[in-house]
Design a protein around this motif. Structure first.
Motif, PDB file in Angstrom:
ATOM      1  N   LYS A  25      99.534  28.464 -55.708  1.00 37.14           N
ATOM      2  CA  LYS A  25      99.150  29.517 -54.518  1.00 37.14           C
ATOM      3  C   LYS A  25      97.880  28.979 -53.093  1.00 37.14           C
ATOM      4  O   LYS A  25      97.958  29.069 -52.492  1.00 37.14           O
ATOM      5  N   ALA A  73      95.514  29.584 -48.305  1.00 33.43           N
ATOM      6  CA  ALA A  73      96.114  30.238 -49.995  1.00 33.43           C
ATOM      7  C   ALA A  73      97.238  30.260 -49.143  1.00 33.43           C
ATOM      8  O   ALA A  73      97.571  30.087 -48.128  1.00 33.43           O
ATOM      9  N   LEU A  74      98.174  30.278 -50.144  1.00 37.32           N
ATOM     10  CA  LEU A  74     100.161  30.263 -49.280  1.00 37.32           C
ATOM     11  C   LEU A  74     100.223  31.533 -49.070  1.00 37.32           C
ATOM     12  O   LEU A  74     101.376  31.919 -48.537  1.00 37.32           O
ATOM     13  N   GLU A  75      99.277  32.786 -49.962  1.00 32.02           N
ATOM     14  CA  GLU A  75      99.779  33.837 -49.704  1.00 32.02           C
ATOM     15  C   GLU A  75      98.851  34.732 -50.028  1.00 32.02           C
ATOM     16  O   GLU A  75      97.581  33.760 -50.267  1.00 32.02           O
ATOM     17  N   ASP A  76      98.770  35.850 -50.238  1.00 28.33           N
ATOM     18  CA  ASP A  76      98.022  37.478 -51.018  1.00 28.33           C
ATOM     19  C   ASP A  76      97.468  37.017 -51.666  1.00 28.33           C
ATOM     20  O   ASP A  76      98.450  36.863 -52.969  1.00 28.33           O
ATOM     21  N   MET A  77      96.333  37.051 -52.295  1.00 29.06           N
ATOM     22  CA  MET A  77      95.697  36.974 -53.251  1.00 29.06           C
ATOM     23  C   MET A  77      94.372  37.522 -54.030  1.00 29.06           C
ATOM     24  O   MET A  77      93.325  38.293 -52.804  1.00 29.06           O
ATOM     25  N   LYS A  91      93.339  36.357 -48.048  1.00 29.70           N
ATOM     26  CA  LYS A  91      95.085  35.890 -47.236  1.00 29.70           C
ATOM     27  C   LYS A  91      95.556  34.667 -46.675  1.00 29.70           C
ATOM     28  O   LYS A  91      94.600  33.712 -47.785  1.00 29.70           O
ATOM     29  N   ALA A  92      96.599  34.684 -47.388  1.00 31.20           N
ATOM     30  CA  ALA A  92      97.046  34.027 -46.754  1.00 31.20           C
ATOM     31  C   ALA A  92      96.314  33.179 -45.123  1.00 31.20           C
ATOM     32  O   ALA A  92      96.455  34.230 -44.201  1.00 31.20           O
TER      33      ALA A  92
END
Length: 391
Positions: free
Chosen positions: A65, A287-291, A299-300
């Protein structure tokens, strides 16, 4: 502004107190395994995080991710230098790493070890012949690291000194113009070496990759891989060896045990790697996506910088954070983790296993030549500028 501020702050965070994390990093480690370094002044509000917890660092470095591509212009679009594996994401990373990994097999490492032993013996002979006091940064660290790495790559001995000077200058010259000129000279040599290898591949790294994969790897990629490995081997291995020599001076009783009863300390290199962590951080992951990581919402587009030093020291809090060569196989991430785990680890560890005990045997009375003079460490990454020793 966001990136400029965090470059400056990052340098301060990664400054060290001799071998130990500096005050700022200690403070952030105490706040928790994940801390905020800054927030971008933009509508997106991208956040820069610092990971210092062992489990969090491993989680970030092993997650798909996150992207490893470099950040430019305040965006997370990313960029990868040809052949520099740490800048690649799958599937390009998978393809390129697979082609280079065959050069680091156990069989090839075993075959190369006698050559490393000869290099270390010759370097220690030279040190003994010159006599003390002597600066061990160039005469031990760089001498062993650059010769072994160049030999492994297949760089002719007559070219090694000039190539090493170009590498050092590309990182240490005071002006951008001089650094760029040195870097261009360094890369020009690597491209010429690739061209020679295409015509007559040998049994070195260049030759192995060309013979096994041919045109599947481009000239730019192969030159970049070689430049990357030379940079890591010549720089990081040299820093480790010089720091190891200083650690030997600080802990003579522990290295006496390594010298006199090596079978009693089978895991000494893991502890040395954990404690020194000379490559204390890696470039930020995007980060490629929210997690969520623990209690933190990533956040992405946010970036996470992993402190390998923080992670390695976090496992041994308080008084337990001491160098102990008898410690049973300590867990560490000194060589990274996940798909970008250090490709050259087998070569680096072989050099360490040969060079450090050999130094302990040859110079059992190694000591600071000027004990009252303060040692100078360069800006991050962790590096001694000079180490004047006598025996």
């Amino acid at each position: 502004m966001f990136e400029e501020i965090n470059v400056v702050r990052g340098l301060e965070i990664h400054r060290r107190d001799r071998f130990d994390p500096g005050a700022q990093l200690r403070t952030l480690m105490a706040e928790g395994p994940l801390s905020i370094l800054g927030i971008e002044d933009s509508p997106e509000g991208r956040t820069a995080w610092l990971a210092t917890g062992y489990d969090v660092v491993r989680q970030v470095l092993s997650s798909d991710k996150f992207s490893s591509k470099l950040i430019y212009g305040g965006t997370a679009a990313g960029f990868a230098w040809p052949g520099f594996l740490t800048h690649y994401d799958p599937p390009d990373h998978t393809r390129l790493r697979r082609m280079v990994t065959s050069a680091f097999t156990i069989r090839r490492m075993q075959g190369f070890q006698p050559q490393v032993e000869q290099i270390v013996t010759a370097v220690l002979d030279d040190i003994e012949d010159i006599g003390g006091p002597l600066d061990f940064v160039p005469h031990f660290g760089w001498a062993v690291a650059t010769t072994t790495t160049c030999d492994f790559l297949g760089i002719a001995r007559d070219d090694q000194a000039d190539l090493s000077r170009s590498l050092i200058a590309s990182r240490s010259e005071r002006t951008d113009k001089k650094r760029n000129a040195a870097g261009n000279k360094y890369m020009t040599y690597m491209h010429k070496a690739v061209s020679r290898t295409r015509q007559d591949p040998g049994d070195d790294l260049f030759g192995v990759v060309v013979q096994e994969h041919g045109d599947a790897i481009t000239d730019a990629e192969l030159a970049g891989v070689a430049a990357f490995i030379m940079g890591a081997g010549g720089d990081q291995v040299a820093r480790f060896l010089a720091a190891g020599a200083l650690l030997m001076v600080d802990n003579p009783e522990q290295f006496a045990l390594l010298r006199e009863k090596p079978d009693a300390v089978p895991d000494w290199l893991d502890e040395l790697s954990r404690y020194l962590t000379t490559d204390e951080k890696i470039h930020p992951r995007i980060a490629l996506e929210d997690m969520r990581i623990g209690d933190c919402h990533i956040k992405a587009g946010d970036t996470v910088t992993c402190s390998l030093l923080g992670a390695n020291r976090a496992e041994f809090p308080g008084p337990a954070d001491q160098f102990d060569i008898t410690r049973e196989r300590p867990a560490h991430v000194a060589f990274g983790h996940g798909i970008h785990h250090c490709l050259g680890r087998p070569l680096a560890e072989m050099v360490f296993r040969v060079a450090i005990p050999a130094l302990a045997r040859r110079f059992p009375t190694l000591r600071l030549a000027e004990p009252d003079r303060r040692l100078k460490f360069g800006p991050p990454p962790f590096a001694l500028e000079a180490l004047l020793l006598d025996w």
